[in-house]
Motif scaffolding. Structure first.
Motif, PDB file in Angstrom:
ATOM      1  N   HIS A 202      -0.835  -8.975 -80.687  1.00 63.98           N
ATOM      2  CA  HIS A 202      -2.176  -9.246 -81.200  1.00 63.98           C
ATOM      3  C   HIS A 202      -3.206  -9.481 -80.094  1.00 63.98           C
ATOM      4  O   HIS A 202      -4.400  -9.373 -80.323  1.00 63.98           O
ATOM      5  N   TYR A 203      -2.735  -9.746 -78.859  1.00 60.11           N
ATOM      6  CA  TYR A 203      -3.717  -9.919 -77.776  1.00 60.11           C
ATOM      7  C   TYR A 203      -4.552  -8.652 -77.557  1.00 60.11           C
ATOM      8  O   TYR A 203      -5.708  -8.716 -77.190  1.00 60.11           O
ATOM      9  N   LEU A 204      -3.938  -7.494 -77.800  1.00 57.67           N
ATOM     10  CA  LEU A 204      -4.684  -6.248 -77.588  1.00 57.67           C
ATOM     11  C   LEU A 204      -5.761  -6.052 -78.649  1.00 57.67           C
ATOM     12  O   LEU A 204      -6.660  -5.235 -78.480  1.00 57.67           O
ATOM     13  N   GLY A 205      -5.682  -6.796 -79.738  1.00 57.60           N
ATOM     14  CA  GLY A 205      -6.698  -6.692 -80.775  1.00 57.60           C
ATOM     15  C   GLY A 205      -7.867  -7.635 -80.553  1.00 57.60           C
ATOM     16  O   GLY A 205      -8.838  -7.613 -81.309  1.00 57.60           O
ATOM     17  N   LYS A 206      -7.772  -8.477 -79.525  1.00 57.54           N
ATOM     18  CA  LYS A 206      -8.865  -9.429 -79.281  1.00 57.54           C
ATOM     19  C   LYS A 206     -10.038  -8.714 -78.625  1.00 57.54           C
ATOM     20  O   LYS A 206      -9.851  -7.963 -77.667  1.00 57.54           O
ATOM     21  N   GLU A 207     -11.230  -9.012 -79.111  1.00 56.55           N
ATOM     22  CA  GLU A 207     -12.436  -8.383 -78.561  1.00 56.55           C
ATOM     23  C   GLU A 207     -12.545  -8.630 -77.057  1.00 56.55           C
ATOM     24  O   GLU A 207     -12.885  -7.737 -76.284  1.00 56.55           O
ATOM     25  N   ALA A 239      -2.915 -20.920 -71.728  1.00 58.90           N
ATOM     26  CA  ALA A 239      -2.523 -22.313 -71.967  1.00 58.90           C
ATOM     27  C   ALA A 239      -2.825 -22.693 -73.408  1.00 58.90           C
ATOM     28  O   ALA A 239      -3.855 -22.315 -73.956  1.00 58.90           O
ATOM     29  N   GLU A 240      -1.897 -23.436 -73.990  1.00 61.07           N
ATOM     30  CA  GLU A 240      -2.105 -23.900 -75.370  1.00 61.07           C
ATOM     31  C   GLU A 240      -1.945 -25.407 -75.412  1.00 61.07           C
ATOM     32  O   GLU A 240      -1.061 -25.955 -74.744  1.00 61.07           O
ATOM     33  N   SER A 241      -2.775 -26.068 -76.190  1.00 59.36           N
ATOM     34  CA  SER A 241      -2.599 -27.513 -76.348  1.00 59.36           C
ATOM     35  C   SER A 241      -1.605 -27.803 -77.470  1.00 59.36           C
ATOM     36  O   SER A 241      -0.997 -28.858 -77.517  1.00 59.36           O
ATOM     37  N   GLY A 246       6.140 -26.731 -85.877  1.00 65.79           N
ATOM     38  CA  GLY A 246       7.179 -26.609 -86.900  1.00 65.79           C
ATOM     39  C   GLY A 246       7.993 -25.320 -86.825  1.00 65.79           C
ATOM     40  O   GLY A 246       8.720 -25.003 -87.754  1.00 65.79           O
ATOM     41  N   ARG A 247       7.870 -24.578 -85.716  1.00 72.97           N
ATOM     42  CA  ARG A 247       8.603 -23.306 -85.646  1.00 72.97           C
ATOM     43  C   ARG A 247       9.836 -23.434 -84.752  1.00 72.97           C
ATOM     44  O   ARG A 247      10.139 -22.542 -83.962  1.00 72.97           O
ATOM     45  N   ALA A 248      10.560 -24.554 -84.878  1.00 73.70           N
ATOM     46  CA  ALA A 248      11.682 -24.800 -83.960  1.00 73.70           C
ATOM     47  C   ALA A 248      12.720 -23.677 -83.996  1.00 73.70           C
ATOM     48  O   ALA A 248      13.198 -23.240 -82.954  1.00 73.70           O
ATOM     49  N   ARG A 258       9.732 -15.211 -73.626  1.00 76.21           N
ATOM     50  CA  ARG A 258       9.790 -14.151 -74.644  1.00 76.21           C
ATOM     51  C   ARG A 258       8.595 -14.218 -75.595  1.00 76.21           C
ATOM     52  O   ARG A 258       8.198 -13.220 -76.181  1.00 76.21           O
ATOM     53  N   ASP A 259       8.061 -15.414 -75.761  1.00 80.16           N
ATOM     54  CA  ASP A 259       7.001 -15.601 -76.753  1.00 80.16           C
ATOM     55  C   ASP A 259       5.638 -15.152 -76.222  1.00 80.16           C
ATOM     56  O   ASP A 259       4.843 -14.586 -76.958  1.00 80.16           O
ATOM     57  N   VAL A 260       5.385 -15.403 -74.952  1.00 80.66           N
ATOM     58  CA  VAL A 260       4.031 -15.139 -74.433  1.00 80.66           C
ATOM     59  C   VAL A 260       4.019 -14.296 -73.153  1.00 80.66           C
ATOM     60  O   VAL A 260       3.223 -13.375 -73.015  1.00 80.66           O
ATOM     61  N   ILE A 402     -11.073 -15.336 -72.064  1.00 74.79           N
ATOM     62  CA  ILE A 402     -10.553 -14.678 -73.280  1.00 74.79           C
ATOM     63  C   ILE A 402     -10.744 -15.601 -74.477  1.00 74.79           C
ATOM     64  O   ILE A 402     -11.181 -15.190 -75.534  1.00 74.79           O
ATOM     65  N   GLN A 403     -10.423 -16.897 -74.303  1.00 71.95           N
ATOM     66  CA  GLN A 403     -10.636 -17.870 -75.368  1.00 71.95           C
ATOM     67  C   GLN A 403     -10.453 -19.274 -74.812  1.00 71.95           C
ATOM     68  O   GLN A 403      -9.741 -19.425 -73.817  1.00 71.95           O
ATOM     69  N   PRO A 404     -11.059 -20.316 -75.358  1.00 70.37           N
ATOM     70  CA  PRO A 404     -12.059 -20.239 -76.415  1.00 70.37           C
ATOM     71  C   PRO A 404     -13.450 -19.899 -75.861  1.00 70.37           C
ATOM     72  O   PRO A 404     -14.309 -19.500 -76.627  1.00 70.37           O
TER      73      PRO A 404
HETATM   74  C1  BG6 Z   1       1.939 -15.930 -80.668  1.00 70.71           C
HETATM   75  C2  BG6 Z   1       3.024 -16.899 -80.267  1.00 70.71           C
HETATM   76  O1  BG6 Z   1       2.328 -14.608 -80.423  1.00 70.71           O
HETATM   77  O2  BG6 Z   1       0.768 -16.201 -79.931  1.00 70.71           O
HETATM   78  C3  BG6 Z   1       2.573 -18.330 -80.448  1.00 70.71           C
HETATM   79  O3  BG6 Z   1       4.181 -16.661 -81.038  1.00 70.71           O
HETATM   80  C4  BG6 Z   1       1.264 -18.561 -79.739  1.00 70.71           C
HETATM   81  O4  BG6 Z   1       3.549 -19.242 -79.963  1.00 70.71           O
HETATM   82  C5  BG6 Z   1       0.248 -17.507 -80.135  1.00 70.71           C
HETATM   83  O5  BG6 Z   1       0.799 -19.842 -80.097  1.00 70.71           O
HETATM   84  C6  BG6 Z   1      -1.014 -17.616 -79.319  1.00 70.71           C
HETATM   85  O6  BG6 Z   1      -1.968 -16.737 -79.860  1.00 70.71           O
HETATM   86  P1  BG6 Z   1      -3.508 -17.059 -79.764  1.00 70.71           P
HETATM   87  O7  BG6 Z   1      -4.170 -15.875 -80.362  1.00 70.71           O
HETATM   88  O8  BG6 Z   1      -3.734 -18.332 -80.532  1.00 70.71           O
HETATM   89  O9  BG6 Z   1      -3.791 -17.236 -78.316  1.00 70.71           O
END
Ligand code: BG6
Length: 513
Positions: A202-207, A239-241, A246-248, A258-260, A402-404
């Motif tokens: 989905h990152y490639l879909g971000k403006e 970076a995410e705060s 709940g996705r253990a 693998r996730d990011v 890129i965000q926010p």
């Molecule tokens: C997802 C990950 O692909 O991207 C999540 O599975 C992550 O763990 C999310 O929080 C981050 O996406 P965005 O668009 O909020 O930066």
């Protein structure tokens, strides 16, 4: 504000151009979190913006016994709760719910696919969707091959006529490592042509991510300095705060690499480092993008500790609130070795980037949510202001937010007014929101629309995902073999001390964000 927007000349052309054919969208994993949080709001927005085709229907399927009514309620709730809805229109939502259906399906049960086909054929007749189908597989990757095979066996992957299409969107992470991604690609290609497979990131879909390309390739001034002669280093931060929300189950198996890193972060790196493609059609664009990942210097097992750092958060405080450590999250093993933070030091072995380090970091429970790419430029070769007091600690930095904070900021030195020569860092600042005055479409809207239009440009290709796995695989296997001392960073901080050392060894430091 409304007046300013009405006369804003940039406003034109912001609308996504819809040229979609009739289509039915079938979502696997319809009772899941992604469907509710992202896919249903995106579908509503597409319909509201007039971008979905007139002839359109949605069929959700999952194991649960939701029924049409239950799934319609999910849609209504999703639209009510989502912050991504731009215009709330009750009549339109009502009309859309009438086009939305649900069927229970055990993904492993062949008989269920026969019922699914009957239902889809029925809806196809009713909504005049001309046999065109998009399957959105929003399930764990371990199910992709089985679902595809069953879709094939029931005849659902065969276009009804020579004019109709069947396409399949698959979520990331695509596979668990290089071997599983290769197996998965091979299995999918038994039943699908590559032109039917839409591997989503989905990152490639971000403006703002797409703006990296516009900044680089629609302007003449950046490309001449976009190389090893002028660029000292590049930092990419995702970076995410938030924690794991709940996705253990998912996260314990996945971890940050693998996730990011394997997907979102490497996509950012390839866009910032790729050569200009001849055109932006899917083949040219993806060829160039993948070439960058393939040119990243492979990480030898013996070098993993020199170029990669992993971390896991302990308890701490984020944005003023106390939060538990990763191992205390519900569903996480008390001795979990899953990394929630990773940093890499990478080099691209090609003419343009030889010797320029790319530092990449991503983590959960960082002090704030921020994604940016920063190009650090080399210092001026000679400062003629001998007695100048220089207050430009960072030199020239071009940061792509890129965000926010979405925009582009150029930092450079300016003379502080007054009789003495004092130089201070100032910023030229372009903000997306202020300039264009429009809310971005969510990435899922853009990507679902592209798939309906048959445009694969912003989706990953088989060789692309494999190249990314090849890069991270040695790190993953080395980490799997050696236990780490976790937790090693406090929630609400910028990661483990070893990550600082990774860049300090090169005489640099992470940007303060
Ligand atoms: C997802 C990950 O692909 O991207 C999540 O599975 C992550 O763990 C999310 O929080 C981050 O996406 P965005 O668009 O909020 O930066």
């Amino acid at each position: 504000m409304a007046v300013a927007q009405a006369v804003n000349p940039f406003h034109e052309g912001l609308q996504l151009q819809g040229m979609t054919q009739p289509v039915q969208l079938c979502i696997f994993g319809a009772s899941g979190d992604l469907t509710k949080r992202k896919l249903l709001p995106a579908i509503y927005n597409l319909v509201q913006a007039g971008l979905a085709p007139q002839a359109f229907s949605v069929l959700g399927c999952a194991r649960n016994d939701l029924g049409d009514d239950g799934f319609r309620r999910e849609l209504v709730d999703a639209v009510a709760e989502s912050s991504e809805i731009r215009v709330r229109d009750a009549d339109l939502l009502k009309r859309l719910t009438d086009q939305v259906y649900y069927t229970s399906l055990d993904f492993h049960d062949s008989a269920g696919y026969v019922t699914l086909k009957t239902k889809l054929d029925d809806l196809d007749q009713r909504y005049h969707t001309c046999g065109n189908r998009v399957f959105y597989i929003a399930t764990p990757a371990s199910l992709y091959a089985d679902i595809t095979e069953k879709l094939h066996e029931s005849g659902l992957l065969t276009p009804a006529t020579s004019q109709s299409f069947v396409r399949v969107i698959m979520e990331k992470p695509f596979g668990h490592d290089l071997a599983s991604a290769k197996t998965l690609n091979a299995e999918l290609l038994r039943f699908l042509d590559e032109s039917q497979i839409y591997r989503i990131d989905h990152y490639l879909g971000k403006e703002t991510v797409q703006n990296i390309l516009v900044l680089r390739f629609a302007n003449g001034i950046f490309e001449p300095i976009w190389n090893r002669r002028y660029v000292d280093s590049v930092q990419i931060t995702v970076a995410e705060s938030l924690g794991i929300e709940g996705r253990a189950n998912f996260y314990e198996e996945t971890g940050v690499m693998r996730d990011v890193i394997q997907n979102h972060a490497l996509q950012l790196m390839s866009l910032v480092a790729m050569e200009p493609p001849t055109t932006f059609d899917a083949r040219d664009f993806r060829d160039e993008k993948i070439r960058v990942v393939e040119a990243i210097r492979p990480i030898e097992p013996k070098d993993v500790n020199q170029v990669a750092v992993r971390g896991q958060y302990g308890p701490g405080s984020v944005e003023g609130e106390h939060v538990v450590g990763y191992r205390e999250e519900l569903g996480v093993a008390p001795d979990s070795m899953t990394p929630t933070y990773a940093a890499l030091r990478l080099f691209i072995d090609n003419w343009r980037w030889a010797g320029v380090p790319f530092y990449i970091r991503s983590g959960k429970r960082m002090p704030k949510r921020v994604t940016e790419i920063a190009m650090q430029f080399k210092e001026a070769p000679h400062l003629p202001f001998r007695k100048a007091q220089v207050e430009t600690p960072e030199g020239n930095v071009l940061s792509l937010g890129i965000q926010p904070d979405e925009g582009v900021v150029l930092k450079f030195g300016a003379k502080v007014p007054g009789p003495s020569m004092r130089i201070r860092a100032v910023e030229m600042d372009f903000g997306y929101g202020e300039t264009f005055g429009a809310e971005d479409a969510s990435p899922y809207e853009r990507l679902i629309l592209d798939c309906m239009k048959g445009d694969q440009t912003l989706f990953d290709r088989a060789d692309g995902v494999e190249a990314a796995w090849s890069l991270v695989d040695p790190v993953l296997s080395q980490w799997a073999q050696t236990p780490a001392e976790f937790p090693n960073y406090e929630a609400g901080t910028w990661g483990p001390a070893a990550a600082d050392e990774l860049v300090q060894r090169d005489g640099r430091h992470w940007r303060r964000l």
